[in-house]
Design an enzyme around this catalytic site. Structure first.
Site, short mmCIF file in Angstrom:
data_model
loop_
_atom_site.label_atom_id
_atom_site.label_comp_id
_atom_site.label_asym_id
_atom_site.label_seq_id
_atom_site.Cartn_x
_atom_site.Cartn_y
_atom_site.Cartn_z
N GLU A 151 0.81 -1.24 0.00
CA GLU A 151 0.00 0.00 0.00
C GLU A 151 0.83 1.27 0.00
O GLU A 151 0.76 2.08 0.93
CB GLU A 151 -0.98 0.00 1.17
CG GLU A 151 -2.06 -1.05 1.05
CD GLU A 151 -3.17 -0.89 2.09
OE1 GLU A 151 -2.96 -0.22 3.11
OE2 GLU A 151 -4.24 -1.46 1.86
N GLU A 308 -6.70 -8.02 -0.57
CA GLU A 308 -7.10 -8.02 0.84
C GLU A 308 -8.56 -7.62 0.96
O GLU A 308 -9.04 -6.74 0.26
CB GLU A 308 -6.30 -6.99 1.65
CG GLU A 308 -4.83 -7.24 1.79
CD GLU A 308 -4.17 -6.15 2.66
OE1 GLU A 308 -4.86 -5.50 3.46
OE2 GLU A 308 -2.96 -5.95 2.49
C1 GLA Z 1 -4.15 -2.64 4.83
C2 GLA Z 1 -2.79 -3.29 4.95
C3 GLA Z 1 -2.76 -4.48 5.83
C4 GLA Z 1 -3.59 -4.26 7.06
C5 GLA Z 1 -4.99 -3.88 6.66
C6 GLA Z 1 -5.93 -3.70 7.83
O1 GLA Z 1 -4.88 -3.04 3.78
O2 GLA Z 1 -2.23 -3.60 3.70
O3 GLA Z 1 -1.42 -4.73 6.18
O4 GLA Z 1 -3.03 -3.25 7.82
O5 GLA Z 1 -4.94 -2.68 5.96
O6 GLA Z 1 -7.22 -3.37 7.38
#
Ligand code: GLA
Ligand code: ZN
Length: 672
Positions: A151, A308
């Site tokens: 991210e 995710e």
């Molecule tokens: C992001 C991150 C993860 C985690 C999630 C929690 O998407 O990439 O590592 O912290 O948020 O929602």
């Protein structure tokens, strides 16, 4: 090269952090993964400090064990490079790696996503680590993709970013004369005579309040520069892993409508798109679908990976509600219906400490399989097993597109005036939502995409018309397309310099109008306009329009511009160009777009009752309609053609009732 090439089915799994656990737990995880139908894990996302304790020594022993274990257990791996959070020792020894905030505050070690993208230390050691990982694991044939960093996001305002920014500007403008002109520095006596006089635009210089600037030109360039700086970090690691594994596709997890980074540009450096979907409880199903469509559009409609999502709950919202029974399944299929070829979670096992210990996971603190979340995960695992590879690579057959441009997003919201309520996303969303509710497949495209295969292209709030965009829209319309442009468009060029001679600038001839003035309505205030047989609210901005060849379809009802045009249509070449001179409400968008779709002969994927979504994907195996009931109550849909339902094998003949319990999903394969 896409991810699906490496998969035989919709891969199912997620972020797995065994480095936080003792080894005896790992074996149990393997048992539970098998039970849940998990076949892929994303490893090594935040592990840098464990892999490297000083400049020279790397210790891969523990990661080797994990890699061997998951391989032995038949799991595929999405291997991350761990460069989303640097080690504490590195920050102490090389403070250049730490970011500086917009108010000039230099950060200390802490948090994550905390490295300065222009730090020589970060560039050196992140790339080196990526290379070491690729060298070490190049022969693990169960790796299906690289996951660079995590991210990417945020901004840095440190000295080395400032110097890099000056170099970047030299590359863009070549001379200070050109730069001074592009930024209109004659305003407020800002003329620069030396590159070194230029400082980063932040709260110490041009910025104030929350995302406001006194000089849009420099602020836009800083955003471009910051986005590119991070993209260069990604590209450097990309090249490093490709040295050893040229055939493995590389991605990084994006965040949907994330404003700071120009994902459209980023996508050119990525082999496939992956993203993290975390809707808040208030988000509509249309908003979720819109984000998926945005991500799918980044690579010309190719499938993406849902990297995710939470199986149950997040930890970072003010109120972290549980996903209700059935919702995780429903939203997973919604992602698939909109182009996902993998369904993955954050995270596989719940941490015991720090800020994500209450973030949902497939394996809860209870540690066993007897939980609601685990059961729902395992049930979906079975279904995905059953679906196998049938849906992979499917594309969305869209005849409608909405244009979305990151630089325009930045520009329109940096603009001082005419209204602080101008929000680009909201405008895009209003049009998308109306289409979504009618089950109209829609692509989200950028300014460079080929538009020729669309029948309708919607261009909301295109304040910034970059070079080439008007030509594109002109030829699209000329060749028979239906173009819809909304208020406050065509105002500035790529430097945020006004295009003089009358708004909407370069779009004026296509639309056949001249916008003389724009009225901003105060908070909550409304004008009204008539259109067809109805009356609708006019909100936020009201363009005051003169026609120059366009036909008037709607007029304002009040104020000094009562009776003047607000909705117009211009015949242009073989096509039509509509202008919507204000913001309205859902009732208007549904009616207005409904008529245009009819005229363009664009049909819904399927007729469904309220709250039932229908979305389609097609591949070489067939055409598949996903029916998704977002309501809690049972809904009935009439089969308009003959279908076979993929999960149950049930056959539906024409005219037969398809019963959808609350939150249920059916995947209907069209029969010839
Ligand atoms: C992001 C991150 C993860 C985690 C999630 C929690 O998407 O990439 O590592 O912290 O948020 O929602
Ligand atoms: Zn920096």
């Amino acid at each position: 090269m896409t991810y699906s090439d490496k998969a035989k089915k919709i891969l199912y799994g997620g972020d797995y952090n065994p480095e936080q656990w003792e080894e005896n737990v790992w074996e149990e995880d393997m048992r539970l993964f098998a039970l849940a139908g998990i076949d892929i894990v994303t490893l090594n996302v935040f592990n840098w400090a464990a892999l490297q304790k000083d400049e020279e020594s790397y210790s891969f022993d523990r990661l080797d064990k994990i890699m061997d274990l998951v391989k032995k257990n038949g799991l595929k791996v999405c291997l991350a490079t761990s460069t989303g959070a640097h080690p504490a020792w590195m920050a102490k020894r090389y403070p250049d790696i730490l970011r500086t905030e917009a108010d000039g505050k230099k950060r200390k070690f802490g948090g994550r996503h905390n490295s300065c993208p222009n730090s020589p230390t970060y560039r050196k050691y992140s790339v080196r680590l990526a290379r070491e990982l690729a060298k070490r694991y190049q022969n693990y044939e169960n790796i299906v993709a690289w996951h660079i960093s995590n991210e990417y996001g945020g901004e840095c305002y440190c000295g080395q970013c400032e110097e890099a920014f000056r170099e970047w500007l030299k590359g863009r403008y070549h001379t200070l004369d050109a730069l001074n002109r592009s930024w209109n520095t004659a305003f407020w006596g800002h003329t620069f005579y030396d590159w070194d006089e230029i400082v980063l635009p932040n709260l110490l210089s041009e910025h104030f309040g929350d995302e406001r600037t006194m000089f849009q030109g420099i602020s836009l360039d800083y955003r471009r520069f910051n986005s590119e700086s991070m993209q260069h970090c990604f590209e450097a690691e990309y090249r490093a892993v490709k040295e050893f594994t040229p055939d493995l596709p590389v991605t990084t997890n994006l965040m949907g409508f994330y404003k700071n980074l120009d994902y459209r540009k980023w996508s050119e450096s990525m082999d496939f798109i992956s993203w993290d979907s975390y809707p808040s409880n208030q988000d509509s199903r249309a908003q979720m679908a819109l984000s998926h469509d945005l991500m799918r559009g980044l690579k010309g409609g190719n499938p993406f990976v849902l990297m995710e999502q939470t199986p149950s709950v997040t930890n970072w919202q003010a109120y972290n509600a549980l996903k209700r029974p059935g919702v995780m399944r429903l939203w997973s299929y919604q992602a698939i219906a909109h182009g996902a070829d993998a369904v993955m979670f954050f995270q596989m096992r719940r941490s015991i400490g720090a800020c994500e210990k209450f973030h949902g996971a497939v394996i809860d603190h209870a540690g066993h399989e007897n939980t609601r979340v685990f059961r729902e995960t395992a049930a979906l695992g079975k279904e995905l097993e059953k679906l196998g590879g049938e849906l992979l690579g499917g594309r969305t057959p869209a005849e409608t597109a909405i244009l979305f441009d990151w630089e325009n997003w930045w520009a329109v919201e940096y603009s001082a005036g005419p209204s602080c309520e101008l929000k680009y996303y909201d405008e895009v969303r209003s049009y998308y939502e109306a289409l979504h509710e009618m089950n109209i497949a829609t692509d989200i495209v950028g300014t460079k995409e080929d538009l020729s295969h669309y029948k309708v292209v919607i261009v909301p709030l295109l304040y910034m018309t970059k070079p080439g965009v008007d030509e594109k829209l002109r030829s699209f319309t000329q060749n028979g397309g239906i173009l819809i442009v909304t208020y406050f468009s065509g105002i500035v060029d790529e430097h945020d310099l006004v295009i003089t001679g009358g708004y909407p600038g370069r779009l004026r001839d296509i639309l056949g109008i001249w916008v003389e003035e724009t009225d901003a309505l105060s908070f909550g205030a409304e004008n009204r306009f008539s259109y067809g047989r109805g009356q609708y609210p006019a909100k936020i901005l009201c363009d005051i329009i003169h026609t120059e060849g366009a036909e008037v379809l709607g007029v304002y009802e009040t104020d000094f511009y009562k009776g003047t045009p607000v909705i117009t249509r211009n015949s242009f070449g073989q096509g039509q160009a509509y202008y919507v001179g204000t913001r309205s409400d859902g009732g208007f968008y549904a009616g207005f777009l409904g008529e245009i779709l009819q005229q363009a002969e664009i049909h819904p994927v399927m007729e469904t009752p309220e709250e039932v979504e229908a979305a389609e994907r097609r591949n070489g195996n067939g055409a598949y309609i996903f029916l998704m009931n977002h309501a809690d109550q049972e809904k009935k849909v009439t089969a308009a053609e003959k279908f076979v339902e993929l999960l149950s094998g049930e056959v539906y003949n024409v005219g037969e009732m398809i019963m959808l319990p609350g939150k249920d999903v059916k995947i209907l394969k069209r029969q010839e």
